[in-house]
Scaffold this motif. Structure first.
Motif, PDB file in Angstrom:
ATOM      1  N   ILE A  91       2.319   3.397   0.685  1.00 13.67           N
ATOM      2  CA  ILE A  91       3.422   4.073   0.273  1.00 13.67           C
ATOM      3  C   ILE A  91       2.865   4.727   1.185  1.00 13.67           C
ATOM      4  O   ILE A  91       2.335   5.812   1.540  1.00 13.67           O
ATOM      5  CB  ILE A  91       3.975   4.750  -0.752  1.00 13.67           C
ATOM      6  CG1 ILE A  91       3.149   5.433  -1.759  1.00 13.67           C
ATOM      7  CG2 ILE A  91       4.354   3.104  -2.013  1.00 13.67           C
ATOM      8  CD1 ILE A  91       3.304   6.031  -2.982  1.00 13.67           C
ATOM      9  N   ASP A  92       3.979   6.283   1.492  1.00 10.52           N
ATOM     10  CA  ASP A  92       4.515   6.868   2.408  1.00 10.52           C
ATOM     11  C   ASP A  92       4.262   8.501   1.675  1.00 10.52           C
ATOM     12  O   ASP A  92       5.022   8.660   0.413  1.00 10.52           O
ATOM     13  CB  ASP A  92       5.393   7.047   3.500  1.00 10.52           C
ATOM     14  CG  ASP A  92       5.407   6.080   5.062  1.00 10.52           C
ATOM     15  OD1 ASP A  92       4.004   5.584   4.686  1.00 10.52           O
ATOM     16  OD2 ASP A  92       5.300   6.071   5.334  1.00 10.52           O
ATOM     17  N   ILE A  93       2.961   9.463   1.867  1.00  7.78           N
ATOM     18  CA  ILE A  93       3.344  10.144   0.557  1.00  7.78           C
ATOM     19  C   ILE A  93       2.826  11.537   2.210  1.00  7.78           C
ATOM     20  O   ILE A  93       2.444  12.214   2.675  1.00  7.78           O
ATOM     21  CB  ILE A  93       2.238  10.217   0.076  1.00  7.78           C
ATOM     22  CG1 ILE A  93       2.196   9.181  -0.859  1.00  7.78           C
ATOM     23  CG2 ILE A  93       1.767  10.881  -0.793  1.00  7.78           C
ATOM     24  CD1 ILE A  93       1.102   8.498  -1.631  1.00  7.78           C
ATOM     25  N   VAL A  94       3.543  12.542   1.800  1.00  5.73           N
ATOM     26  CA  VAL A  94       3.549  14.064   2.020  1.00  5.73           C
ATOM     27  C   VAL A  94       3.285  15.000   1.548  1.00  5.73           C
ATOM     28  O   VAL A  94       4.047  15.222   0.026  1.00  5.73           O
ATOM     29  CB  VAL A  94       5.094  14.250   2.872  1.00  5.73           C
ATOM     30  CG1 VAL A  94       4.403  16.050   3.603  1.00  5.73           C
ATOM     31  CG2 VAL A  94       5.440  13.558   4.311  1.00  5.73           C
ATOM     32  N   LEU A  95       1.844  15.681   0.912  1.00 14.59           N
ATOM     33  CA  LEU A  95       1.872  16.947   0.357  1.00 14.59           C
ATOM     34  C   LEU A  95       2.814  17.890   0.912  1.00 14.59           C
ATOM     35  O   LEU A  95       2.260  18.594   2.327  1.00 14.59           O
ATOM     36  CB  LEU A  95       0.399  16.915   0.295  1.00 14.59           C
ATOM     37  CG  LEU A  95      -0.715  15.914  -0.144  1.00 14.59           C
ATOM     38  CD1 LEU A  95      -1.230  16.147  -0.281  1.00 14.59           C
ATOM     39  CD2 LEU A  95      -0.027  16.305  -1.318  1.00 14.59           C
ATOM     40  N   ALA A  96       3.079  18.707   0.242  1.00 15.17           N
ATOM     41  CA  ALA A  96       3.932  19.918   0.447  1.00 15.17           C
ATOM     42  C   ALA A  96       3.588  21.006   0.013  1.00 15.17           C
ATOM     43  O   ALA A  96       3.527  20.985  -1.158  1.00 15.17           O
ATOM     44  CB  ALA A  96       5.877  19.942   0.415  1.00 15.17           C
ATOM     45  N   LEU A  97       2.202  21.540  -0.066  1.00 13.23           N
ATOM     46  CA  LEU A  97       1.871  23.237  -0.327  1.00 13.23           C
ATOM     47  C   LEU A  97       1.931  24.339  -0.040  1.00 13.23           C
ATOM     48  O   LEU A  97       1.560  25.413   1.234  1.00 13.23           O
ATOM     49  CB  LEU A  97      -0.189  22.691   0.142  1.00 13.23           C
ATOM     50  CG  LEU A  97      -0.394  23.492  -0.395  1.00 13.23           C
ATOM     51  CD1 LEU A  97      -0.702  23.267  -2.299  1.00 13.23           C
ATOM     52  CD2 LEU A  97      -2.399  23.168   0.121  1.00 13.23           C
ATOM     53  N   SER A 286       2.073   3.703  -9.830  1.00 14.18           N
ATOM     54  CA  SER A 286       2.813   2.844 -10.261  1.00 14.18           C
ATOM     55  C   SER A 286       4.483   2.827  -9.954  1.00 14.18           C
ATOM     56  O   SER A 286       4.757   1.622  -9.714  1.00 14.18           O
ATOM     57  CB  SER A 286       3.355   3.831 -11.836  1.00 14.18           C
ATOM     58  OG  SER A 286       4.220   4.483 -11.912  1.00 14.18           O
ATOM     59  N   MET A 287       4.575   3.433  -8.155  1.00 16.56           N
ATOM     60  CA  MET A 287       5.287   3.532  -7.670  1.00 16.56           C
ATOM     61  C   MET A 287       4.923   1.828  -6.613  1.00 16.56           C
ATOM     62  O   MET A 287       4.210   1.255  -6.793  1.00 16.56           O
ATOM     63  CB  MET A 287       5.589   4.525  -6.377  1.00 16.56           C
ATOM     64  CG  MET A 287       5.843   5.949  -7.670  1.00 16.56           C
ATOM     65  SD  MET A 287       5.712   7.052  -5.790  1.00 16.56           S
ATOM     66  CE  MET A 287       7.263   6.472  -4.804  1.00 16.56           C
ATOM     67  N   GLU A 288       6.427   1.216  -6.901  1.00 19.40           N
ATOM     68  CA  GLU A 288       6.553   0.423  -5.536  1.00 19.40           C
ATOM     69  C   GLU A 288       5.974   0.457  -4.307  1.00 19.40           C
ATOM     70  O   GLU A 288       6.272   1.169  -3.402  1.00 19.40           O
ATOM     71  CB  GLU A 288       8.178   0.076  -5.628  1.00 19.40           C
ATOM     72  CG  GLU A 288       8.473  -1.472  -4.691  1.00 19.40           C
ATOM     73  CD  GLU A 288       9.968  -1.920  -4.687  1.00 19.40           C
ATOM     74  OE1 GLU A 288      10.483  -2.787  -3.733  1.00 19.40           O
ATOM     75  OE2 GLU A 288      10.695  -0.663  -5.238  1.00 19.40           O
ATOM     76  N   LYS A 289       5.264  -0.456  -4.000  1.00 13.99           N
ATOM     77  CA  LYS A 289       4.688  -0.256  -2.928  1.00 13.99           C
ATOM     78  C   LYS A 289       5.314  -1.357  -2.058  1.00 13.99           C
ATOM     79  O   LYS A 289       5.684  -2.059  -2.456  1.00 13.99           O
ATOM     80  CB  LYS A 289       3.135  -0.737  -3.406  1.00 13.99           C
ATOM     81  CG  LYS A 289       2.525   0.414  -4.126  1.00 13.99           C
ATOM     82  CD  LYS A 289       1.088   0.384  -3.755  1.00 13.99           C
ATOM     83  CE  LYS A 289       0.189   1.152  -5.347  1.00 13.99           C
ATOM     84  NZ  LYS A 289      -1.342   0.937  -5.435  1.00 13.99           N
ATOM     85  N   SER A 290       5.215  -1.113  -0.234  1.00 17.23           N
ATOM     86  CA  SER A 290       5.362  -1.689   0.437  1.00 17.23           C
ATOM     87  C   SER A 290       3.973  -2.204   1.255  1.00 17.23           C
ATOM     88  O   SER A 290       3.379  -1.529   1.188  1.00 17.23           O
ATOM     89  CB  SER A 290       6.270  -0.196   1.135  1.00 17.23           C
ATOM     90  OG  SER A 290       4.964  -0.118   1.840  1.00 17.23           O
ATOM     91  N   ILE A 291       4.687  -3.190   2.208  1.00 18.77           N
ATOM     92  CA  ILE A 291       3.248  -3.948   3.223  1.00 18.77           C
ATOM     93  C   ILE A 291       3.049  -3.255   4.380  1.00 18.77           C
ATOM     94  O   ILE A 291       3.761  -3.203   4.725  1.00 18.77           O
ATOM     95  CB  ILE A 291       3.460  -6.047   2.888  1.00 18.77           C
ATOM     96  CG1 ILE A 291       3.614  -5.988   1.838  1.00 18.77           C
ATOM     97  CG2 ILE A 291       2.410  -5.707   3.994  1.00 18.77           C
ATOM     98  CD1 ILE A 291       2.638  -5.367   0.966  1.00 18.77           C
ATOM     99  N   ILE A 292       2.278  -2.788   4.291  1.00 22.04           N
ATOM    100  CA  ILE A 292       1.185  -2.328   6.008  1.00 22.04           C
ATOM    101  C   ILE A 292       0.582  -3.138   6.395  1.00 22.04           C
ATOM    102  O   ILE A 292      -0.682  -3.508   5.986  1.00 22.04           O
ATOM    103  CB  ILE A 292       0.520  -0.830   6.019  1.00 22.04           C
ATOM    104  CG1 ILE A 292       1.616   0.371   5.294  1.00 22.04           C
ATOM    105  CG2 ILE A 292       0.612  -0.657   6.568  1.00 22.04           C
ATOM    106  CD1 ILE A 292       1.421   1.834   4.825  1.00 22.04           C
ATOM    107  N   ASN A 293       1.068  -3.359   7.787  1.00 24.66           N
ATOM    108  CA  ASN A 293      -0.138  -4.699   8.506  1.00 24.66           C
ATOM    109  C   ASN A 293      -1.087  -3.772   9.411  1.00 24.66           C
ATOM    110  O   ASN A 293      -0.950  -2.565  10.270  1.00 24.66           O
ATOM    111  CB  ASN A 293       1.110  -5.005   9.682  1.00 24.66           C
ATOM    112  CG  ASN A 293       1.333  -5.890   9.135  1.00 24.66           C
ATOM    113  OD1 ASN A 293       0.843  -6.899   7.787  1.00 24.66           O
ATOM    114  ND2 ASN A 293       3.021  -6.775   9.698  1.00 24.66           N
ATOM    115  N   VAL A 294      -2.059  -3.768   8.761  1.00 24.33           N
ATOM    116  CA  VAL A 294      -3.349  -3.117   9.908  1.00 24.33           C
ATOM    117  C   VAL A 294      -4.846  -3.755   9.842  1.00 24.33           C
ATOM    118  O   VAL A 294      -4.748  -4.589   9.607  1.00 24.33           O
ATOM    119  CB  VAL A 294      -3.805  -2.198   8.742  1.00 24.33           C
ATOM    120  CG1 VAL A 294      -5.447  -0.940   8.730  1.00 24.33           C
ATOM    121  CG2 VAL A 294      -2.712  -1.165   7.629  1.00 24.33           C
ATOM    122  N   SER A 295      -4.917  -3.520  10.943  1.00 21.45           N
ATOM    123  CA  SER A 295      -6.316  -4.022  11.532  1.00 21.45           C
ATOM    124  C   SER A 295      -7.698  -3.119  11.892  1.00 21.45           C
ATOM    125  O   SER A 295      -7.294  -2.037  12.300  1.00 21.45           O
ATOM    126  CB  SER A 295      -5.642  -3.989  13.483  1.00 21.45           C
ATOM    127  OG  SER A 295      -5.061  -5.133  13.617  1.00 21.45           O
TER     128      SER A 295
END
Length: 330
Positions: A91-97, A286-295
């Protein structure tokens, strides 16, 4: 070729000097012999070239090969020994500190900001497959690191984060909007912002609840964390007599943080110690996860030194041949 990369590819342009060098060598070789008149060439036609004559130009060609290898070695080529293309859940996450001066309060050891950075580091290390970014805010907001899968860069920038570099105050709305802008257009199915602050909104241009509405529109969950104790605490201040501690009143607008979280489908957490942050990470897992294509390139080898070593041996062979078995007497 997709597995080969160069640290300094500019050196490869120097290879174009090899072609004129070869032409120069061949032309120079033809000019070594002066023409002579001879009455009968029949006997010369029956003679055979010796192996020394046939291989007389080998030292010159060895020198050219060595130059090519040295130029390629200078470009620092790397070869990826293995590659694994796979789909990774993330998932995409941003920490706002929050980095306002009150985050230097010593009710956490050594202070709130360093404690938050320590917990954030642990969180990042446990989320290897996620693109994570970092926003810092006080009286204004700033993107410390855009969302990235390269967590080494992220952790380095997180370690460099400190208080006092931005305008004073606590602009929760501005920090939240800056974080939203970093992930609102990504293709990830799940997006989250973890907002850590120890104060109430007293600066900035954006109302925090309005920012929460923007996050909801883009399907971004916001997890808010109120860090620190309430009541009186102390923060360090610089005086003409050195660092001293000044008492301040610590206030957290829990109602605001709770409303931000509820508006976006996230949760609000109250943290008076590091261990209370663990629940945030469990909810995100526990959040719904998406698929990321990674080499994934499992290992890289720097072959520049090996090429340079080979070039040295070739130059040595050229010198030996030139002054021994292929020595010219002209």
């Amino acid at each position: 070729m997709n597995n080969i990369s160069f640290s300094y590819p500019i050196f490869l342009w120097a290879l174009i000097v090899v072609i004129p060098l070869m032409i120069f060598i061949l032309r120079k070789d033809k000019k070594r012999f002066a023409p002579i008149k001879y009455s009968n060439l029949q006997q010369l036609a029956l003679s055979t070239k010796t192996w020394r004559i046939r291989f007389k130009n080998v030292p010159d060609y060895l020198r050219i090969i060595a130059v090519v290898l040295l130029l390629v070695a200078a470009s620092r080529p790397h070869i990826s020994l293995s590659k694994d293309d796979k789909n990774i859940e993330g998932i995409d996450i941003v920490l706002a500190l929050d980095v306002s001066p009150s985050m230097l309060a010593i009710d956490f050891k050594p202070n709130r900001l360093e404690s938050a950075k320590t917990v954030a580091t642990e969180f990042i290390n446990n989320r290897k497959n996620d693109e994570i970014g970092l926003i810092v805010f006080s009286g204004e907001a700033f993107t410390q690191c855009p969302p990235t899968i390269d967590h080494n860069v992220l952790l380095e920038l997180l370690a460099q984060t400190k208080s006092g570099e931005l305008q004073d105050g606590t602009a929760i709305g501005d920090g939240l909007v800056t974080a939203i802008n970093r992930i609102k257009d990504t293709k990830a199915k799940s997006k989250a912002i973890i907002l850590i602050t120890d104060g109430d909104n007293n600066a900035g241009q954006i109302d925090p609840l309005q920012a929460a509405g923007f996050a909801k529109e883009f399907g971004i969950r916001v997890y808010t964390i109120g860090i620190g104790s309430t009541g009186m605490t102390q923060i360090p201040v610089q005086t003409p007599f050195g660092k001293q501690y000044q008492p301040i009143e610590s206030r957290i607008d829990e109602s605001l943080l709770n409303n931000i979280a509820k508006t976006t489908g996230g949760k609000y957490f109250r943290s008076t110690k590091k261990s209370s942050l663990e629940q945030v990470f469990k909810d995100i897992d526990s959040m719904e996860k998406s698929i990321i294509n990674v080499s994934i390139y499992n290992q890289k080898e720097d072959v520049g030194f090996k090429l340079a070593l080979i070039a040295m041996f070739i130059l040595l062979a050229e010198i030996i041949l030139k002054y021994t078995v292929l020595k010219r007497n002209y």
